[in-house]
Structure formats: C-alpha cells, structure tokens
Write an enzyme that holds these catalytic residues in place. Structure first.
Site, PDB file in Angstrom:
ATOM      1  N   HIS A  94       4.769   1.688 -13.403  1.00  0.00           N
ATOM      2  CA  HIS A  94       3.456   1.149 -13.065  1.00  0.00           C
ATOM      3  C   HIS A  94       2.755   2.126 -12.118  1.00  0.00           C
ATOM      4  O   HIS A  94       3.387   2.659 -11.197  1.00  0.00           O
ATOM      5  CB  HIS A  94       3.600  -0.215 -12.394  1.00  0.00           C
ATOM      6  CG  HIS A  94       2.298  -0.951 -12.248  1.00  0.00           C
ATOM      7  ND1 HIS A  94       1.396  -0.667 -11.246  1.00  0.00           N
ATOM      8  CD2 HIS A  94       1.734  -1.939 -12.986  1.00  0.00           C
ATOM      9  CE1 HIS A  94       0.346  -1.461 -11.371  1.00  0.00           C
ATOM     10  NE2 HIS A  94       0.524  -2.250 -12.431  1.00  0.00           N
ATOM     11  N   SER A 153      -7.957  -8.311 -12.983  1.00  0.00           N
ATOM     12  CA  SER A 153      -8.864  -7.246 -13.425  1.00  0.00           C
ATOM     13  C   SER A 153      -9.726  -7.667 -14.610  1.00  0.00           C
ATOM     14  O   SER A 153     -10.376  -6.820 -15.235  1.00  0.00           O
ATOM     15  CB  SER A 153      -8.054  -5.987 -13.775  1.00  0.00           C
ATOM     16  OG  SER A 153      -6.998  -6.296 -14.666  1.00  0.00           O
ATOM     17  N   GLU A 189       0.840   1.770  -9.635  1.00  0.00           N
ATOM     18  CA  GLU A 189       0.946   1.447  -8.209  1.00  0.00           C
ATOM     19  C   GLU A 189       2.315   1.849  -7.659  1.00  0.00           C
ATOM     20  O   GLU A 189       2.430   2.355  -6.536  1.00  0.00           O
ATOM     21  CB  GLU A 189       0.718  -0.052  -7.976  1.00  0.00           C
ATOM     22  CG  GLU A 189       0.795  -0.406  -6.490  1.00  0.00           C
ATOM     23  CD  GLU A 189       0.769  -1.903  -6.231  1.00  0.00           C
ATOM     24  OE1 GLU A 189       0.099  -2.631  -6.980  1.00  0.00           O
ATOM     25  OE2 GLU A 189       1.435  -2.337  -5.268  1.00  0.00           O
ATOM     26  N   THR A 218       2.214  -4.894  -5.093  1.00  0.00           N
ATOM     27  CA  THR A 218       1.329  -5.985  -4.691  1.00  0.00           C
ATOM     28  C   THR A 218       1.086  -6.993  -5.799  1.00  0.00           C
ATOM     29  O   THR A 218       0.714  -8.133  -5.523  1.00  0.00           O
ATOM     30  CB  THR A 218      -0.039  -5.455  -4.223  1.00  0.00           C
ATOM     31  OG1 THR A 218      -0.681  -4.792  -5.313  1.00  0.00           O
ATOM     32  CG2 THR A 218       0.106  -4.524  -3.046  1.00  0.00           C
ATOM     33  N   CYS A 232      -6.770  -0.120  -3.562  1.00  0.00           N
ATOM     34  CA  CYS A 232      -6.899  -1.437  -2.932  1.00  0.00           C
ATOM     35  C   CYS A 232      -6.356  -1.375  -1.500  1.00  0.00           C
ATOM     36  O   CYS A 232      -5.253  -0.850  -1.276  1.00  0.00           O
ATOM     37  CB  CYS A 232      -6.119  -2.477  -3.740  1.00  0.00           C
ATOM     38  SG  CYS A 232      -6.067  -4.097  -2.928  1.00  0.00           S
TER      39      CYS A 232
END
EC number: 1.17.7.4
Length: 314
Positions: A130, A272, A132, A170, A102
């Site tokens: 996680h 998502s 990310e 994020t 992203c």
C-alpha cells in the site's frame, strides 16, 4: 397506482470524503488555479478513478515516478505520503513540491521517528504494497518490521525482551488492529504504541456506521474503488455481519439480481469516494424499483486540515 412496495435505502453517516481527502483534492485544484496546468501529481491523489479523471480534465497529470516530471514543473505528493528518498529526489531536481500527505499520516511518520530515536525496534501494522505503508517505511530511519496478521507476529524472531514500538496504517481502525496489538503485547515485555485516539477517526467512524447500518438492512452497497483499502474493509465488515455486501464504483456496476427479495439497502462510501457517486447509485436503484431514502443518525465530522501556506490564499 403501483402496488410495488418501495425499497428502503439507508445512507450511512458518516460516509465518503474525509478531511484528509478533501485537503488533498483542494491542493491540486488550487495549484492548478495558482500556477496553471499542467500540475504533476505523483501517484493517484486519492484512490478513486472519478476524482482522478476529474482532476485530469482540469489539467493534472498523474505519474508514478518523479523521473516522468519535467524540470521545474509543480509537483504534488499524494495523500498517502512518500518516502524520504522521494522527497530527496524532488529536492535534488529542484522541483517545486506541494505535499498533500494527510496530516494523520504525517503524524504516524513522526510517531515512528520518535520511537526509533528512543532506540526501539519499530513494527508497522499495515498492508504490504500500500502506498501509505511504503511511504511510512521510507520515512522512518532504521529498519521497520511490517506485520499484516497474527501469523506475521508469531514469525517475528526478535527476543521477547526487545524494546519495541508499533504504529499502524491509518486506514486500519481500532477494531482492525486490536487482535494484532494484543498479540504483540503478549509477545514482547517492553512495548509501546500510540494512544488509540491517534488512529484515524474517519476510518473508525465509517466502520462503526456500517456496523450500525447492518442491523437494519439486508443488502449493503459500498461505493468506492477496488484499490481503496478503507472501502474494501467497509465491504468486509458488512459481510462479517452476515449481510450480502458489494463494492461498486458507481451505479453502472449495480447488479439488479442483488435486489431480489430485498427490502432495505444500506449505502456507504469509502473515504475517497465523492457523494456524487452515492447519488449515482441511488438513481440506478430508482431505475429498477421505487425507493425511499433516509440518512441514518451518526457521528458528525467537523475537522478541517489547513492547506500549505503557499496555497492558503490562492
């Protein structure tokens, strides 16, 4: 004529796919069209089983390690981002890579690099494990200190005058991070962080929509996957507002007992989760009771992220 009063169903606005998820899925689909199956995707492209299974049916193969990707096979990095070591491994193997990270996650990576380049100790606010967070920690040169809560802030052993900076995962919102940022600001005399406008707009918008919706309903259903951070947070926000809230993948997980005595149900979806699953939950409700459906007013999202150049005309 039935004398059963219809259940009011309110749909949060916005809900479901964000621009980063739309871009990530489109990258896989266009790669399959341009290069033909199979296309290898490292990690779930987004955290949703329906999306993953749909792409599998079209020829995508999901792996957790690059060692599972055959030589020269087209490879896609997921929307969550990857560490530099993964990029280097792919380059060393000569894998043709399409990066579906992203753009807002990439922006966080770049913010972290700028802070460390200025000699600041970097603190990442996020959830351990996680994808990310692992990607961000692996993108920034030098140590990155992860804090998940106020206890972690209190446990930091850095001198209070250490030049520090913070960045955030994020899928956390301004509301999620404000207490931790306040504690960091109190703890350190020289601290910098990104403008709050840089925090993911989609996460903030979906959370604000659930807070507004919670004033109108007596039950909240969040459509999303169990491993979706932003979906779990939406359920938590409903619970914090005092409304019974449940996270379900689709209509098959709807428990009729939740509807006992309820007059109005609010439905939202994680970033998502596709709209088809929201429709599936509504149909599951209709099989139990008559429903009326309306969409609540809310913020419109018109952001579109560009595709990688090699796929822009695919």
């Amino acid at each position: 004529m039935s004398d059963v009063r219809p259940l009011e169903v309110f749909l949060a606005q916005p809900r479901g796919f964000c621009a980063g998820v739309v871009r990530a899925i489109e990258i896989v689909e266009r790669a399959l069209e341009k290069y033909g199956p199979p296309v290898y995707v490292r990690h779930e492209i987004v955290h949703n089983k329906y999306v993953v299974e749909s792409l599998k049916a079209k020829g995508a193969i999901f792996v957790e390690e690059l060692s599972e990707v055959p030589p020269k096979a087209v490879t896609v990095f997921s929307a969550h981002g990857v560490a530099r070591s993964i990029e280097e491994e792919a380059a060393a193997r000569g894998l043709p890579v399409l990066n579906a990270t992203c753009p807002l996650v990439t922006k966080v990576h770049n913010q972290g690099k700028r802070y460390t380049a200025k000699g600041r100790t970097l603190i990442l606010i996020g959830h351990a494990g996680h994808p990310e967070v692992e990607g961000t920690m692996g993108q920034v040169p030098g140590p990155v200190l992860l804090v998940q809560n106020l206890d972690d802030v209190a446990a930091l052993t850095l001198p209070s005058d250490t030049p520090v900076a913070y960045i955030t995962q994020t899928t956390l919102s301004v509301d999620d991070t404000k207490d931790i940022i306040a504690a960091l600001s109190k703890r350190f005399s020289d601290i910098q962080g990104p403008d709050t406008r840089d925090i993911c707009y989609a996460t903030q918008n979906r959370q604000s929509a659930v807070r507004a919706m919670s004033k109108l309903v007596d039950l909240i259903l969040v459509v999303g996957a169990n491993n979706s951070s932003n979906s779990n947070r939406l359920r938590e926000i409903g619970t914090e507002a005092g409304i019974p809230s449940y996270l379900i993948s689709d209509g098959s997980e709807l428990n009729p007992e939740w509807l006992a005595g309820k007059k109005a149900v609010g439905i939202t979806a994680g970033a998502s989760a596709p709209e088809v699953l929201v429709d599936d939950v509504i149909e599951a409700l209709r099989r139990i009771v008559p429903v009326t459906v309306s969409v609540l007013p809310g913020r419109e999202e018109n952001i579109e992220f560009v595709l990688p150049a090699e796929l822009a005309t695919a």
